[in-house]
Write a protein that holds these residues in place. Sequence first.
Motif, PDB file in Angstrom:
ATOM      1  N   VAL A 125       1.240  -0.980  -0.047  1.00  0.00           N
ATOM      2  CA  VAL A 125       0.046  -0.007  -0.172  1.00  0.00           C
ATOM      3  C   VAL A 125       0.981   0.949   0.110  1.00  0.00           C
ATOM      4  O   VAL A 125       0.468   2.289   0.601  1.00  0.00           O
ATOM      5  CB  VAL A 125      -0.579  -0.501   1.268  1.00  0.00           C
ATOM      6  CG1 VAL A 125      -1.899  -1.184   0.990  1.00  0.00           C
ATOM      7  CG2 VAL A 125      -0.074  -0.193   2.381  1.00  0.00           C
ATOM      8  N   ALA A 161       3.837   2.648   1.593  1.00  0.00           N
ATOM      9  CA  ALA A 161       3.429   3.019   3.102  1.00  0.00           C
ATOM     10  C   ALA A 161       4.653   3.667   3.380  1.00  0.00           C
ATOM     11  O   ALA A 161       6.008   3.205   2.013  1.00  0.00           O
ATOM     12  CB  ALA A 161       3.784   1.988   4.078  1.00  0.00           C
ATOM     13  N   ASP A 195       4.158   4.075   7.280  1.00  0.00           N
ATOM     14  CA  ASP A 195       4.711   2.316   8.145  1.00  0.00           C
ATOM     15  C   ASP A 195       3.845   2.086   9.383  1.00  0.00           C
ATOM     16  O   ASP A 195       4.830   1.895  10.426  1.00  0.00           O
ATOM     17  CB  ASP A 195       5.603   1.937   7.402  1.00  0.00           C
ATOM     18  CG  ASP A 195       6.070   0.792   7.386  1.00  0.00           C
ATOM     19  OD1 ASP A 195       5.021  -0.197   8.012  1.00  0.00           O
ATOM     20  OD2 ASP A 195       6.341   0.207   7.073  1.00  0.00           O
ATOM     21  N   THR A 211      -6.509   5.497  -1.996  1.00  0.00           N
ATOM     22  CA  THR A 211      -6.396   6.033  -1.307  1.00  0.00           C
ATOM     23  C   THR A 211      -4.831   6.648  -0.499  1.00  0.00           C
ATOM     24  O   THR A 211      -4.060   6.347  -0.537  1.00  0.00           O
ATOM     25  CB  THR A 211      -6.820   5.288  -0.162  1.00  0.00           C
ATOM     26  OG1 THR A 211      -5.951   3.988   0.333  1.00  0.00           O
ATOM     27  CG2 THR A 211      -7.906   4.643   0.009  1.00  0.00           C
ATOM     28  N   LEU A 270      -3.706   8.567   2.179  1.00  0.00           N
ATOM     29  CA  LEU A 270      -4.539   8.583   3.800  1.00  0.00           C
ATOM     30  C   LEU A 270      -2.998   9.039   4.821  1.00  0.00           C
ATOM     31  O   LEU A 270      -1.452   8.554   3.922  1.00  0.00           O
ATOM     32  CB  LEU A 270      -4.968   6.747   4.398  1.00  0.00           C
ATOM     33  CG  LEU A 270      -5.884   5.829   3.428  1.00  0.00           C
ATOM     34  CD1 LEU A 270      -5.894   4.665   3.652  1.00  0.00           C
ATOM     35  CD2 LEU A 270      -7.235   7.540   3.535  1.00  0.00           C
ATOM     36  N   GLY A 271      -3.920   9.714   5.585  1.00  0.00           N
ATOM     37  CA  GLY A 271      -2.932   9.663   6.709  1.00  0.00           C
ATOM     38  C   GLY A 271      -1.380  10.500   6.746  1.00  0.00           C
ATOM     39  O   GLY A 271      -1.246  11.418   5.732  1.00  0.00           O
ATOM     40  N   GLU A 320      -0.570  13.890   3.782  1.00  0.00           N
ATOM     41  CA  GLU A 320       0.243  14.846   4.643  1.00  0.00           C
ATOM     42  C   GLU A 320       1.034  15.272   3.326  1.00  0.00           C
ATOM     43  O   GLU A 320       1.817  16.287   3.248  1.00  0.00           O
ATOM     44  CB  GLU A 320       1.061  14.853   6.241  1.00  0.00           C
ATOM     45  CG  GLU A 320      -0.446  14.860   6.719  1.00  0.00           C
ATOM     46  CD  GLU A 320      -0.036  14.142   8.438  1.00  0.00           C
ATOM     47  OE1 GLU A 320       0.999  13.059   8.480  1.00  0.00           O
ATOM     48  OE2 GLU A 320       0.515  15.268   9.050  1.00  0.00           O
ATOM     49  N   PRO A 334      -7.081   9.110   8.705  1.00  0.00           N
ATOM     50  CA  PRO A 334      -7.952   8.621   9.687  1.00  0.00           C
ATOM     51  C   PRO A 334      -6.735   8.042  10.704  1.00  0.00           C
ATOM     52  O   PRO A 334      -7.079   6.633  11.812  1.00  0.00           O
ATOM     53  CB  PRO A 334      -7.774   7.120   8.476  1.00  0.00           C
ATOM     54  CG  PRO A 334      -6.480   6.832   7.605  1.00  0.00           C
ATOM     55  CD  PRO A 334      -6.327   8.828   7.452  1.00  0.00           C
ATOM     56  N   GLU A 335      -6.109   8.752  10.932  1.00  0.00           N
ATOM     57  CA  GLU A 335      -5.152   8.340  12.356  1.00  0.00           C
ATOM     58  C   GLU A 335      -5.672   7.935  13.619  1.00  0.00           C
ATOM     59  O   GLU A 335      -5.963   7.061  14.540  1.00  0.00           O
ATOM     60  CB  GLU A 335      -4.240  10.110  12.468  1.00  0.00           C
ATOM     61  CG  GLU A 335      -2.903   9.802  11.574  1.00  0.00           C
ATOM     62  CD  GLU A 335      -3.513  10.200  10.438  1.00  0.00           C
ATOM     63  OE1 GLU A 335      -4.586  10.546   9.922  1.00  0.00           O
ATOM     64  OE2 GLU A 335      -2.544  10.841   9.933  1.00  0.00           O
ATOM     65  N   LEU A 370      -6.432   4.841  14.663  1.00  0.00           N
ATOM     66  CA  LEU A 370      -5.610   4.254  15.221  1.00  0.00           C
ATOM     67  C   LEU A 370      -4.744   4.907  16.546  1.00  0.00           C
ATOM     68  O   LEU A 370      -4.197   4.492  17.041  1.00  0.00           O
ATOM     69  CB  LEU A 370      -4.515   4.463  14.314  1.00  0.00           C
ATOM     70  CG  LEU A 370      -4.575   3.489  13.050  1.00  0.00           C
ATOM     71  CD1 LEU A 370      -3.606   3.726  12.287  1.00  0.00           C
ATOM     72  CD2 LEU A 370      -4.662   2.045  12.976  1.00  0.00           C
ATOM     73  N   ILE A 414      -4.021   8.139  16.969  1.00  0.00           N
ATOM     74  CA  ILE A 414      -3.024   8.557  17.103  1.00  0.00           C
ATOM     75  C   ILE A 414      -3.825   9.910  16.307  1.00  0.00           C
ATOM     76  O   ILE A 414      -4.648   9.772  16.188  1.00  0.00           O
ATOM     77  CB  ILE A 414      -1.673   8.213  16.517  1.00  0.00           C
ATOM     78  CG1 ILE A 414      -2.287   7.680  15.528  1.00  0.00           C
ATOM     79  CG2 ILE A 414      -0.640   7.627  17.291  1.00  0.00           C
ATOM     80  CD1 ILE A 414      -0.646   7.484  14.646  1.00  0.00           C
ATOM     81  N   CYS A 424       1.038  13.909  18.721  1.00  0.00           N
ATOM     82  CA  CYS A 424       1.247  12.478  17.567  1.00  0.00           C
ATOM     83  C   CYS A 424       1.997  11.226  18.743  1.00  0.00           C
ATOM     84  O   CYS A 424       2.195  10.294  18.706  1.00  0.00           O
ATOM     85  CB  CYS A 424       1.092  12.672  16.601  1.00  0.00           C
ATOM     86  SG  CYS A 424       1.428  11.626  15.874  1.00  0.00           S
ATOM     87  N   PHE A 467      -5.979  -3.412  14.348  1.00  0.00           N
ATOM     88  CA  PHE A 467      -6.389  -3.129  12.766  1.00  0.00           C
ATOM     89  C   PHE A 467      -5.316  -4.271  12.133  1.00  0.00           C
ATOM     90  O   PHE A 467      -5.942  -5.206  11.138  1.00  0.00           O
ATOM     91  CB  PHE A 467      -5.684  -1.993  12.902  1.00  0.00           C
ATOM     92  CG  PHE A 467      -5.167  -1.846  11.465  1.00  0.00           C
ATOM     93  CD1 PHE A 467      -5.905  -0.962  10.514  1.00  0.00           C
ATOM     94  CD2 PHE A 467      -3.544  -2.261  10.742  1.00  0.00           C
ATOM     95  CE1 PHE A 467      -5.113  -0.508   8.917  1.00  0.00           C
ATOM     96  CE2 PHE A 467      -3.152  -1.908   8.936  1.00  0.00           C
ATOM     97  CZ  PHE A 467      -4.458  -0.879   8.458  1.00  0.00           C
ATOM     98  N   ARG A 526      -7.086  -7.906   9.697  1.00  0.00           N
ATOM     99  CA  ARG A 526      -6.267  -8.350   8.611  1.00  0.00           C
ATOM    100  C   ARG A 526      -6.190  -9.642   9.021  1.00  0.00           C
ATOM    101  O   ARG A 526      -5.785 -10.709   7.748  1.00  0.00           O
ATOM    102  CB  ARG A 526      -5.251  -7.448   8.242  1.00  0.00           C
ATOM    103  CG  ARG A 526      -5.671  -6.375   7.931  1.00  0.00           C
ATOM    104  CD  ARG A 526      -5.707  -4.887   7.477  1.00  0.00           C
ATOM    105  NE  ARG A 526      -6.044  -3.830   7.205  1.00  0.00           N
ATOM    106  CZ  ARG A 526      -6.993  -3.314   7.918  1.00  0.00           C
ATOM    107  NH1 ARG A 526      -7.198  -3.280   8.913  1.00  0.00           N
ATOM    108  NH2 ARG A 526      -7.866  -2.230   7.453  1.00  0.00           N
ATOM    109  N   LYS A 554      -6.836 -14.053   6.889  1.00  0.00           N
ATOM    110  CA  LYS A 554      -5.860 -15.484   6.603  1.00  0.00           C
ATOM    111  C   LYS A 554      -6.075 -16.859   6.928  1.00  0.00           C
ATOM    112  O   LYS A 554      -6.134 -16.706   8.551  1.00  0.00           O
ATOM    113  CB  LYS A 554      -4.724 -15.156   7.390  1.00  0.00           C
ATOM    114  CG  LYS A 554      -4.324 -14.324   6.031  1.00  0.00           C
ATOM    115  CD  LYS A 554      -2.833 -13.408   6.880  1.00  0.00           C
ATOM    116  CE  LYS A 554      -3.324 -11.909   6.510  1.00  0.00           C
ATOM    117  NZ  LYS A 554      -1.608 -11.416   6.626  1.00  0.00           N
ATOM    118  N   ARG A 571     -17.244  -9.522   3.065  1.00  0.00           N
ATOM    119  CA  ARG A 571     -16.575  -8.405   3.116  1.00  0.00           C
ATOM    120  C   ARG A 571     -17.279  -7.476   1.244  1.00  0.00           C
ATOM    121  O   ARG A 571     -17.310  -6.825   1.856  1.00  0.00           O
ATOM    122  CB  ARG A 571     -15.194  -8.680   2.501  1.00  0.00           C
ATOM    123  CG  ARG A 571     -13.878  -9.004   3.185  1.00  0.00           C
ATOM    124  CD  ARG A 571     -12.824  -8.821   3.132  1.00  0.00           C
ATOM    125  NE  ARG A 571     -11.984  -7.858   3.388  1.00  0.00           N
ATOM    126  CZ  ARG A 571     -11.459  -7.008   3.297  1.00  0.00           C
ATOM    127  NH1 ARG A 571     -10.046  -7.680   2.729  1.00  0.00           N
ATOM    128  NH2 ARG A 571     -10.837  -5.703   3.585  1.00  0.00           N
TER     129      ARG A 571
END
Length: 697
Positions: A27, A29, A68, A102, A104-105, A109, A128-129, A132, A134, A259, A275, A279, A283, A465
Amino acid sequence: MTELLTQAVSLVALGDIMVATADNPPVNALSHSVRAGLSDAISAFEKNDAARAMILVCAGRTFFAGADIREFAKPMREPLLGEVIARLDGCTKPVIAAIHGTALGGGLEVALACSYRVAVASARFGLPEVKLGILPGAGGSLRLPRLIGVEAALAMISEGRQIDAAEAARNGLIDAIVGSDLADGALGFARRIIDAGGDIRRASELPIPSFHSALFETARASMRKRFRGYVAPQKAVDLVETAVTMPFADAGEREYATCKELLGSPQSKALRHLFAAEREALKIEGVPADASLRDIRKVAVVGPGTMGRGIAACLLDAGLSVVLIGLSDESLGKARSGIARIYESALKRGSLSAEEIERRLSRLTLTQSYDGLADVDLAVEAVTEQRDVKAEVFGKLDAALRDDAIIVTNTSFLDIEELASASRRPSNVAGMHFFNPAHVMKLVENVRASRSAPDVLATITALARRLGKTPVMVGRSEGFVANRMLSKRTREAQFLLEEGATPAQIDRVLSGFGFPIGPFALADLAGMDIMAAARAARLPRMSDREKSCNIVDRLVAAGRLGQKTGAGYYRYDEKRTASPDPEADTILDTHRRDRGIVPREISDDEILERCLYAMVNEAAKILEEGAAARPGDIDVIWTSGFGFPSYLGGPMFHADRIGIQTIKAALDRYSALVGREYFQPAPLIERLAAEGKGFYG
Ligand code: CAA
């Protein structure tokens, strides 16, 4: 010629435009190699006099999806994201972020620190911090309000709200939506900027747009209510207020410090754990990550009751065609109006247009017949919880469906193995246990039977999903995971009641812990008749004490069915506000007298421990039996299904924080007080306590 700056970032000059491409799957990161590569790209761009603009783009499925997360637990390596962003902001020539997927975060920035942003129409943007635990730490809270306005930025930062490209173009977050060829669109945009003089535009230099003076107070009150118990949303409001009232540099320092502080907080650790657990739950043992998926376009739902209707609605919402099978015109008529009511409220809320609702309903067929199901790819059995009724439906589906069609049962406690074995397609049978109301509740316990084919398990996971649900695969176990654990909490709440606690005290303790609603207020909402039916179903497997603890039956006998009759454990006024009811107290007193119980003072601690540890102890048994694959799966089940506060990470994560030895000692204490059959520590708890370990090692 393309130059590889680091493992993750390459740079190429196309005439006077340089293109820096990041490629850090899955993604993009902002790992160390990306940050270092970006920093090098900026240096190379600034040094190259022939270069007049630079495009920043990502390979693969998305623009940078943020910092990340895997690096959070380690010491950060330079350059830090804030340094890279300061360098972008300081660039003396225009940098253009070219966005797909996307942003994001930290990824957004980065884009905010570029001079310009262009995106494809499908791109999405967010900070979306807060989810998480933060907050933005690299200028997001400073630049976003300057670009899109204070109120819109506040909503994105404090709620983690994401917006699409159309909204981003309207509110000024992006400068243009380009065609589906992002590189081509970005190059065209860069050329226009160069031709127009190559102006640079720094969000950091924009004035603060005006805002309503009451904005922050109103937002604080709303956050307190909507995100009760969560720290970050409250701090987000403070942060944005600081960002728009303090000088840029000072506010930047405050942002970074906040932060950093939140990153080390227990809430953030818990939310990051979830989070990863969500995921990880996807699996599934024995199911390869690239298992082929069966094509599901048309679904039959058998049983037009409350569950069937909710399941049908979410299938329609996901674009599938649905055949809803019932026994009579009357039941199907009720189902049709039930589904229409679901959509009416969506129309009232403004979340769906009348045309869209029409389109969805046009894919729904109601019938009493099993004929013509040859094009059905999957059937959901959602009939009454009686073994023989379900077996009959399975038989009919077996005969009517194609051989490769999947049958899933929505049973909440019957043995899936029995149902699968009776079918002539056991490898195509599994469970999908939805929760009521099925079109709202996120959790789906997918159930594997011993012979369920791997691609069937992969397909039902993907289907859940697609419905916007959080699927967790569970194994054979009565009540599966969620309800099995819940039944222990319910048992303890009932025992505590007959021992002397009040519904209000127990509800206060559990909602104070973080559950959105206490068990007795919830029972009144669900309806005492429903609770009595659930109890009756479990009666054969109950202990003598549980059987005698029949407060629910007494309330039903007194006509106290909960909110719908104006009284249950509580009394309700016409606005459905609850208050303690002396008549309920009398029923409780009579119950205690009949059982020879002298009520005692019960502490809040005892209430919380008995309710919580009974669940954790059961979860340990579930893990040992293999009905849940990992403690993380149980955390996902309880946070997405039954309102366990996410900021505590779920029951297993929270148990580790309390300490398994502490929990074992409490279980021993309650074994002596309540009975060994209820609180004997599970062997796994005994073992972990002896080894000084937790569920997570
Ligand atoms: N860091 C590291 N790994 C990440 C990641 C991140 N920011 N975001 C996703 N991943 C990983 C996932 O763990 C997953 O790994 P596995 O394949 O090993 O399970 C993989 O990428 C794919 O993720 P998804 O399964 O979620 O893929 P998706 O296509 O369904 O969704 C997504 C993609 C929308 C980007 C989603 O992953 C997502 O929302 N990610 C989190 C974004 C986020 O919160 N960013 C902010 C980070 S904090 C920050 O940026 C602030 C700061 O500077 C301090």
